[in-house]
Design a protein around this motif. Structure first.
Motif, PDB file in Angstrom:
ATOM      1  N   ILE A 127      17.927  52.636 -18.176  1.00 49.69           N
ATOM      2  CA  ILE A 127      16.592  53.151 -18.519  1.00 49.69           C
ATOM      3  C   ILE A 127      16.702  53.830 -19.876  1.00 49.69           C
ATOM      4  N   GLY A 128      15.723  53.611 -20.727  1.00 55.15           N
ATOM      5  CA  GLY A 128      15.816  54.195 -22.063  1.00 55.15           C
ATOM      6  C   GLY A 128      14.454  54.385 -22.698  1.00 55.15           C
ATOM      7  N   PHE A 129      14.468  55.027 -23.857  1.00 56.77           N
ATOM      8  CA  PHE A 129      13.243  55.238 -24.628  1.00 56.77           C
ATOM      9  C   PHE A 129      13.442  54.649 -26.018  1.00 56.77           C
ATOM     10  N   ALA A 130      12.390  54.051 -26.579  1.00 53.18           N
ATOM     11  CA  ALA A 130      12.488  53.463 -27.913  1.00 53.18           C
ATOM     12  C   ALA A 130      11.192  53.732 -28.665  1.00 53.18           C
ATOM     13  N   LEU A 131      11.295  53.804 -29.995  1.00 52.60           N
ATOM     14  CA  LEU A 131      10.098  54.086 -30.790  1.00 52.60           C
ATOM     15  C   LEU A 131       9.204  52.864 -30.928  1.00 52.60           C
ATOM     16  N   VAL A 146      11.067  46.227 -18.156  1.00 48.38           N
ATOM     17  CA  VAL A 146       9.709  46.663 -17.867  1.00 48.38           C
ATOM     18  C   VAL A 146       9.389  47.724 -18.910  1.00 48.38           C
ATOM     19  N   ILE A 147       8.405  47.434 -19.737  1.00 45.77           N
ATOM     20  CA  ILE A 147       8.088  48.347 -20.835  1.00 45.77           C
ATOM     21  C   ILE A 147       6.827  49.116 -20.483  1.00 45.77           C
ATOM     22  N   LEU A 148       6.882  50.411 -20.657  1.00 46.04           N
ATOM     23  CA  LEU A 148       5.655  51.165 -20.498  1.00 46.04           C
ATOM     24  C   LEU A 148       5.532  52.126 -21.660  1.00 46.04           C
ATOM     25  N   TYR A 157      11.470  52.136 -21.096  1.00 51.33           N
ATOM     26  CA  TYR A 157      11.726  50.823 -20.519  1.00 51.33           C
ATOM     27  C   TYR A 157      12.890  50.925 -19.563  1.00 51.33           C
ATOM     28  N   PHE A 158      12.958  50.000 -18.631  1.00 52.48           N
ATOM     29  CA  PHE A 158      14.086  49.992 -17.702  1.00 52.48           C
ATOM     30  C   PHE A 158      14.382  48.567 -17.279  1.00 52.48           C
ATOM     31  N   ASP A 172       4.654  53.662 -12.889  1.00 55.41           N
ATOM     32  CA  ASP A 172       3.553  54.617 -12.682  1.00 55.41           C
ATOM     33  C   ASP A 172       4.075  56.056 -12.629  1.00 55.41           C
ATOM     34  N   LEU A 173       5.197  56.258 -11.935  1.00 59.36           N
ATOM     35  CA  LEU A 173       5.757  57.611 -11.815  1.00 59.36           C
ATOM     36  C   LEU A 173       6.081  58.191 -13.189  1.00 59.36           C
ATOM     37  N   LEU A 174       6.729  57.376 -14.042  1.00 59.48           N
ATOM     38  CA  LEU A 174       7.103  57.863 -15.376  1.00 59.48           C
ATOM     39  C   LEU A 174       5.854  58.074 -16.226  1.00 59.48           C
TER      40      LEU A 174
END
Ligand SMILES: [Zn+2]
Length: 262
Positions: A127-131, A146-148, A157-158, A172-174
């Motif tokens: 799981i990570g975060f990207a700009l 899965v990108i949110l 994304y994860f 949805d939780l995130l």
């Protein structure tokens, strides 16, 4: 998010959580369903969204209520149309207590999001975060992702689970816990950030401070509404346009009140 507590109805659901009385207005389910239907294409996803919104908003209000109890109050929680309220009539009114109580809601949600991140990691999924979507690390995403968009400018994304409902649940939780918390920290009244701004601004000159914090609220809510309009987010445009309008009306009401003298 409402300025007042909605009146009790026969359709209210009542229960206790950690000793706090909780009341769920029927409008909570109706509005949550409307949001869920507008964002999802099938009934399972819609119901997942409603359940996640219920748990997440409850955790947010629980954050407020725990600190209110810490400051000697006996709060109660109400979930209504566009969110919730932790109401406390006998809490410490000092700026420091009020600021900490306001911040506790969003931070309870951030903590909950961290727990979700930990559970996803422990289950062996990256799981990570990207700009931007181009910057997603394929080693973390494990092939597909899965990108949110928990924030306007950052993507979470994860690596997907084999079950699609689980993917939706995690997304949805995130999304709700991070986005709801960040939006609540904007200095817009009556959001949590707006309450913090009011306490800070009124430390010096209460009269001028209240008006300054409300003008900040008008400008910030107006800017969010304009951005939402540009992005074609209809409900967000209406909601923040309405908040800008309420803050402006409140400034006018104060000015009239002061002109009348007291
Ligand atoms: Zn709050």
């Amino acid at each position: 998010m409402l300025l007042y507590e909605p009146p009790p109805t026969q359709a209210d659901v009542h229960f206790r959580l950690f000793g706090f009385p909780v009341r769920v207005s029927p409008w909570f389910w109706i509005v949550a369903l409307l949001f869920g239907v507008s964002g999802n294409s099938n009934p399972v996803m819609t119901l997942t969204w409603v359940a996640v919104a219920f748990v997440s908003i409850l955790i947010h209000e629980l954050g407020h209520a725990l600190l209110q109890r810490n400051f000697g109050g006996h709060p109660r929680i109400t979930l209504h149309g566009v969110g919730g309220l932790a109401i406390c009539e006998d809490c410490d009114r000092s700026p420091r207590s009020q600021i900490l109580i306001s911040l506790a809601g969003p931070f309870a949600g951030f903590l909950f999001a961290l727990v979700v991140v930990a559970v996803v990691r422990l289950s062996g999924h990256g799981i990570g975060f990207a700009l931007s979507p181009e910057r997603i690390d394929p080693r973390v995403a494990g092939g597909g992702a899965v990108i949110l968009q928990p924030l306007v400018w950052a993507y979470a994304y994860f690596a997907p689970f084999t079950s699609d409902p689980v993917n939706h649940l995690v997304a949805d939780l995130l999304q709700i816990n991070i986005l709801w918390g960040v939006l609540n920290l904007f200095p817009i009244y009556p959001l949590d950030g707006g309450r913090v701004a009011r306490e800070v601004f009124t430390l010096g000159n209460p009269r001028r401070g209240i008006v300054a914090s409300l003008w900040l609220s008008v400008v910030t809510a107006g800017a969010v509404a304009a951005y939402a309009l540009w992005q074609n987010w209809f409900i967000m445009t209406l909601l923040f346009g309405y908040l800008a309008y309420i803050s402006y009306q409140t400034i006018r009401a104060y000015e009239q009140h002061w002109r009348g003298g007291y």
